[in-house]
Design an enzyme around this catalytic site. Structure first.
Site, mmCIF file in Angstrom:
data_model
loop_
_atom_site.group_PDB
_atom_site.id
_atom_site.type_symbol
_atom_site.label_atom_id
_atom_site.label_comp_id
_atom_site.label_asym_id
_atom_site.label_seq_id
_atom_site.Cartn_x
_atom_site.Cartn_y
_atom_site.Cartn_z
ATOM 1 N N LYS A 52 0.838 -1.208 0.000
ATOM 2 C CA LYS A 52 0.000 0.000 0.000
ATOM 3 C C LYS A 52 0.873 1.258 0.000
ATOM 4 C CE LYS A 52 -3.842 -2.424 2.179
ATOM 5 N NZ LYS A 52 -4.627 -2.716 3.383
ATOM 6 N N GLN A 96 -4.593 -1.644 9.677
ATOM 7 C CA GLN A 96 -4.513 -2.968 9.064
ATOM 8 C C GLN A 96 -5.042 -4.037 10.025
ATOM 9 O OE1 GLN A 96 -3.695 -3.418 5.895
ATOM 10 N NE2 GLN A 96 -3.826 -5.639 5.916
ATOM 11 N N ASP A 119 -10.999 2.697 3.977
ATOM 12 C CA ASP A 119 -11.254 1.253 3.881
ATOM 13 C C ASP A 119 -12.756 0.977 3.757
ATOM 14 O OD1 ASP A 119 -9.221 -0.632 3.759
ATOM 15 O OD2 ASP A 119 -8.772 -0.515 5.902
#
Ligand code: GUN
Length: 291
Positions: A52, A96, A119
């Site tokens: 990412k 994460q 997200d």
């Protein structure tokens, strides 16, 4: 049979994003900035977060990686999240997952400002997707919708089986596919579904997102079906440098010959996920979801 090349489409999408970033910067505005919080040293999470950060660099985004040991307290983590919520230089950020057991993922996700939740995991964004409102859509389902759109795969009136009801993939996928304009008739299947094989055999589109390697076999798929494989189970392998190999939820060799379209693993859905996250961060930078 057409192999859906997610790697290629993700490259196109990232180039489109990079072009827009160049325009934003040329007009004197700030480039989008994505931050990621990584807790502990899980191999998979390390790989994903590194990818990412690298993707941010490639499209001209700023990026910040915040690391904590897996002994971090929930309060320390929440404090860091509050800091990012308040920081005007950050357009969006992710925490994460998975997190260590002593930390509530639910509390962590709820602490993220929905306006920076690129997200798309916060209940406000999930709810807005369900209501058909502008929202940050979870990256994997968004990436799959983009693949269907860019390959001009007909969805209107098609029957679709989504296998797996996770908050991140299966459930939002079922909502997006049944939205007005997409117009699939969706059956959301899970571990308690009784007649899964029959449902799959009647389906024009199958999205396999249950996380069981090679679960979907040839005898479960009708001729001409579209099959999307979301599985990314890491199995040990002596054929790769990393010592790991990704296995999908679809028994590719059996299923592919019956399909009109199919995504491979790797190189199908996976690469689209990071591109979608970048896209959400760009939307945040341009205030296009929350005006
Ligand atoms: N863990 C596995 N996939 C994801 C993802 O898309 N976002 C976050 N934050 N964690 C993950």
């Amino acid at each position: 049979m057409t192999l859906i090349n997610g790697k290629e489409i993700a490259t196109v999408l990232k180039q489109e994003i990079a072009d827009e970033v160049a325009q934003i910067v040329a007009s004197g505005k700030k480039a989008p900035h994505l931050a990621a919080i990584l807790v502990g040293h899980d191999g998979g999470s390390e790989t994903y977060v590194a990818a990412k950060v690298k993707a941010c660099e490639m499209v001209g985004f700023g990026s910040t990686l915040i690391r904590f040991e897996d002994t971090v307290t929930q309060e320390e983590l929440l404090q860091s999240i509050r800091g990012l919520n308040e920081d005007p230089s950050i357009d969006g950020f992710i925490v994460q997952l998975p997190l260590p057991k002593h930390i509530s993922e639910e509390k962590v996700i709820e602490a993220i400002d929905p306006k920076k939740d690129v997200d798309g995991f916060h209940p406000v964004n999930v709810g807005r997707v369900v209501a058909g409102m502008p929202a940050f859509v979870s990256a994997t389902p968004f990436g799959i919708m983009e693949l269907l759109r860019r390959y001009k795969i007909e969805t209107k009136g098609k029957s679709c089986a989504v296998i797996g009801r996770s908050n991140i993939v299966g459930r939002p996928m079922s909502i997006l596919l049944s939205q007005k304009g997409v117009d699939c008739t969706v059956t959301l299947c899970h571990s308690r579904t009784k007649n899964l094989k029959e449902i799959c055999l009647q389906s024009d589109i199958i999205v396999a997102a249950l996380g069981m390697p090679e679960f979907l076999t040839g005898d479960m798929v009708k001729e001409g079906a579209v099959v999307i494989d979301v599985g990314t189970t890491r199995v040990t392998s002596d054929q790769t440098k990393s010592g790991f190999k990704l296995k999908g939820d679809v028994k590719f060799d059996e299923v592919a010959p019956k399909c009109s379209y199919i995504t491979p693993v790797p190189g199908g859905v996976g690469p689209m996920t990071i591109a979608s996250l970048l896209y959400n961060t760009l939307l945040s930078n341009k205030h296009q979801i929350y005006k």
